[in-house]
Design a protein around this motif. Structure first.
Motif, PDB file in Angstrom:
ATOM      1  N   UNK A  54       0.832  -1.211   0.000  1.00 23.61           N
ATOM      2  CA  UNK A  54       0.000   0.000   0.000  1.00 23.61           C
ATOM      3  C   UNK A  54       0.864   1.259   0.000  1.00 23.61           C
ATOM      4  N   UNK A  55       0.388   2.293  -0.645  1.00 29.29           N
ATOM      5  CA  UNK A  55       1.120   3.550  -0.701  1.00 29.29           C
ATOM      6  C   UNK A  55       1.085   4.256   0.648  1.00 29.29           C
ATOM      7  N   UNK A  56       2.107   5.038   0.960  1.00 31.26           N
ATOM      8  CA  UNK A  56       2.155   5.975   2.100  1.00 31.26           C
ATOM      9  C   UNK A  56       2.282   5.324   3.466  1.00 31.26           C
ATOM     10  N   UNK A  71     -18.397 -10.256 -17.670  1.00 28.73           N
ATOM     11  CA  UNK A  71     -18.725  -9.838 -16.308  1.00 28.73           C
ATOM     12  C   UNK A  71     -18.522 -11.014 -15.370  1.00 28.73           C
ATOM     13  N   UNK A  72     -17.922 -10.756 -14.189  1.00 28.19           N
ATOM     14  CA  UNK A  72     -17.662 -11.789 -13.201  1.00 28.19           C
ATOM     15  C   UNK A  72     -18.288 -11.404 -11.864  1.00 28.19           C
ATOM     16  N   UNK A  73     -18.549 -12.394 -11.034  1.00 25.72           N
ATOM     17  CA  UNK A  73     -18.965 -12.181  -9.642  1.00 25.72           C
ATOM     18  C   UNK A  73     -18.051 -13.046  -8.786  1.00 25.72           C
ATOM     19  N   UNK A  74     -17.086 -12.426  -8.109  1.00 26.21           N
ATOM     20  CA  UNK A  74     -15.999 -13.162  -7.481  1.00 26.21           C
ATOM     21  C   UNK A  74     -15.943 -12.962  -5.970  1.00 26.21           C
ATOM     22  N   UNK A  75     -15.764 -14.067  -5.244  1.00 22.82           N
ATOM     23  CA  UNK A  75     -15.373 -13.969  -3.843  1.00 22.82           C
ATOM     24  C   UNK A  75     -13.859 -13.810  -3.826  1.00 22.82           C
ATOM     25  N   UNK A  76     -13.361 -12.797  -3.093  1.00 23.42           N
ATOM     26  CA  UNK A  76     -11.939 -12.494  -3.128  1.00 23.42           C
ATOM     27  C   UNK A  76     -11.359 -12.373  -1.729  1.00 23.42           C
ATOM     28  N   UNK A  77     -10.172 -12.946  -1.543  1.00 27.97           N
ATOM     29  CA  UNK A  77      -9.393 -12.777  -0.323  1.00 27.97           C
ATOM     30  C   UNK A  77      -8.099 -12.056  -0.689  1.00 27.97           C
ATOM     31  N   UNK A  78      -7.875 -10.918  -0.056  1.00 24.12           N
ATOM     32  CA  UNK A  78      -6.652 -10.160  -0.299  1.00 24.12           C
ATOM     33  C   UNK A  78      -6.229  -9.535   1.027  1.00 24.12           C
ATOM     34  N   UNK A  79      -5.460  -8.451   0.995  1.00 23.02           N
ATOM     35  CA  UNK A  79      -5.046  -7.801   2.229  1.00 23.02           C
ATOM     36  C   UNK A  79      -3.640  -7.279   2.157  1.00 23.02           C
ATOM     37  N   UNK A  80      -3.034  -7.088   3.341  1.00 25.95           N
ATOM     38  CA  UNK A  80      -1.678  -6.555   3.406  1.00 25.95           C
ATOM     39  C   UNK A  80      -1.023  -7.003   4.706  1.00 25.95           C
ATOM     40  N   UNK A  81       0.301  -6.912   4.759  1.00 27.95           N
ATOM     41  CA  UNK A  81       1.070  -7.257   5.963  1.00 27.95           C
ATOM     42  C   UNK A  81       1.934  -6.064   6.347  1.00 27.95           C
ATOM     43  N   UNK A  82       1.862  -5.672   7.612  1.00 32.82           N
ATOM     44  CA  UNK A  82       2.622  -4.531   8.115  1.00 32.82           C
ATOM     45  C   UNK A  82       3.343  -4.961   9.383  1.00 32.82           C
ATOM     46  N   UNK A  88      -8.882   5.621  -2.511  1.00 28.70           N
ATOM     47  CA  UNK A  88      -8.337   4.999  -1.311  1.00 28.70           C
ATOM     48  C   UNK A  88      -9.000   3.638  -1.052  1.00 28.70           C
ATOM     49  N   UNK A  89      -8.196   2.669  -0.607  1.00 31.36           N
ATOM     50  CA  UNK A  89      -8.710   1.348  -0.298  1.00 31.36           C
ATOM     51  C   UNK A  89      -8.641   1.027   1.195  1.00 31.36           C
ATOM     52  N   UNK A  90      -7.820   1.785   1.954  1.00 29.82           N
ATOM     53  CA  UNK A  90      -7.683   1.503   3.384  1.00 29.82           C
ATOM     54  C   UNK A  90      -7.132   2.725   4.105  1.00 29.82           C
ATOM     55  N   UNK A  91      -7.156   2.668   5.447  1.00 30.17           N
ATOM     56  CA  UNK A  91      -6.517   3.696   6.261  1.00 30.17           C
ATOM     57  C   UNK A  91      -5.777   3.036   7.407  1.00 30.17           C
ATOM     58  N   UNK A  92      -4.700   3.700   7.873  1.00 26.82           N
ATOM     59  CA  UNK A  92      -3.782   3.073   8.812  1.00 26.82           C
ATOM     60  C   UNK A  92      -3.213   4.107   9.772  1.00 26.82           C
ATOM     61  N   UNK A  93      -2.957   3.660  11.022  1.00 29.71           N
ATOM     62  CA  UNK A  93      -2.201   4.469  11.962  1.00 29.71           C
ATOM     63  C   UNK A  93      -1.359   3.552  12.833  1.00 29.71           C
ATOM     64  N   UNK A 132      -4.491   5.068   2.100  1.00 29.04           N
ATOM     65  CA  UNK A 132      -3.593   4.453   1.124  1.00 29.04           C
ATOM     66  C   UNK A 132      -4.372   3.743   0.029  1.00 29.04           C
ATOM     67  N   UNK A 133      -3.649   3.416  -1.030  1.00 29.18           N
ATOM     68  CA  UNK A 133      -4.199   2.684  -2.163  1.00 29.18           C
ATOM     69  C   UNK A 133      -3.418   1.394  -2.345  1.00 29.18           C
ATOM     70  N   UNK A 134      -4.089   0.356  -2.829  1.00 30.30           N
ATOM     71  CA  UNK A 134      -3.480  -0.958  -2.964  1.00 30.30           C
ATOM     72  C   UNK A 134      -3.815  -1.545  -4.336  1.00 30.30           C
ATOM     73  N   UNK A 135      -2.805  -1.673  -5.194  1.00 33.36           N
ATOM     74  CA  UNK A 135      -2.990  -2.303  -6.496  1.00 33.36           C
ATOM     75  C   UNK A 135      -2.681  -3.796  -6.398  1.00 33.36           C
TER      76      UNK A 135
END
Length: 227
Positions: free
Chosen positions: A48-50, A80-91, A193-198, A214-217
């Motif tokens: 994620x950015x920032x 067109x798709x309809x998807x269940x998705x698991x993603x995320x980030x590690x900090x 923006x896709x998330x926020x963090x502190x 932040x944004x997450x590609x």
């Protein structure tokens, strides 16, 4: 500054609606070929950015049904798709999981060469995606509960929150093998923006207690079976 960061969300939504309408108008003539399929793949989230302290992205997965309309002669259509998705980030060694329903819509062009189309059909695809997060979205102590530096020192968990909804753009390419097996590589670009963090590492005396947005590609690889 990326070009999409200066476009208002409302303008992007209008643009996406126009694009989807154009796709449907082009891709569903009377002779259009209608196909259904099942798609599954891997999500490779970028950092994620920032946000400080991130050493790696997050690997997840997605799966769900797909449908596509293709005009046989010109090879142009829509998917067109309809998807269940698991993603995320590690900090800092802590992993934040995101579960969501993702609805991508692609304007799609298939290169159907008569001599090889029964064996291989290359294609490119581009289009908007709507995502809706469900389940746990928020991790750690809310900033509204932190009133002083002493409170901040007592916080053991970082505060992280995924947005309830996200809008993004997909750009991809792939091949269809023997009319049924589809292999695809895709890049999902966040258009907001896709998330926020502190985290405590972000705090300095005199700072306001504000989250970092932040944004997450995401890079994606998928395989699909078309019936």
């Amino acid at each position: 500054m990326p070009f999409y960061s200066i476009i208002k969300n409302s303008d992007m939504k209008r643009l996406s609606i126009i694009l989807v309408g154009l796709c449907l108008f082009i891709a569903v003539p009377a002779t259009a070929q209608l196909d259904f399929g099942i798609k599954a793949g891997l999500n490779f989230s970028e950092k994620p950015t920032n946000i400080k302290g991130i050493k790696e992205g997050h690997t997840g997965w997605y799966a769900g049904p797909m449908i596509k309309f293709i005009a046989p002669i010109i090879g142009l259509g829509v998917e067109a798709d309809a998807l269940y998705s698991n993603s995320g980030t590690s900090i800092g060694g802590e992993r934040f999981n995101k579960n969501s329903i993702e609805i991508p819509v692609y304007l799609r062009y298939e290169l159907r060469l008569p001599a090889i189309k029964k064996v291989i059909i290359p294609f490119v695809a581009v289009g908007p995606q709507w995502g809706y997060t469900f389940g746990k979205k928020e991790y750690g102590k809310k900033l509204v509960d932190i009133e002083s530096w002493e409170d901040l020192k007592e916080v053991s968990d970082r505060y992280f929150k995924f947005n309830e909804s996200c809008f993004s753009l997909n750009v991809g390419l792939g091949v269809i093998l023997f009319k049924h097996l589809q292999l695809n590589a895709n890049y999902n670009i966040a258009l907001g923006d896709t998330s926020e963090y502190f985290g405590i590492e972000n705090f300095n005396w005199g700072d306001k207690l504000e989250t970092i947005k932040s944004q997450n590609n995401i890079w994606q690889l998928s395989v699909a079976y078309i019936f």
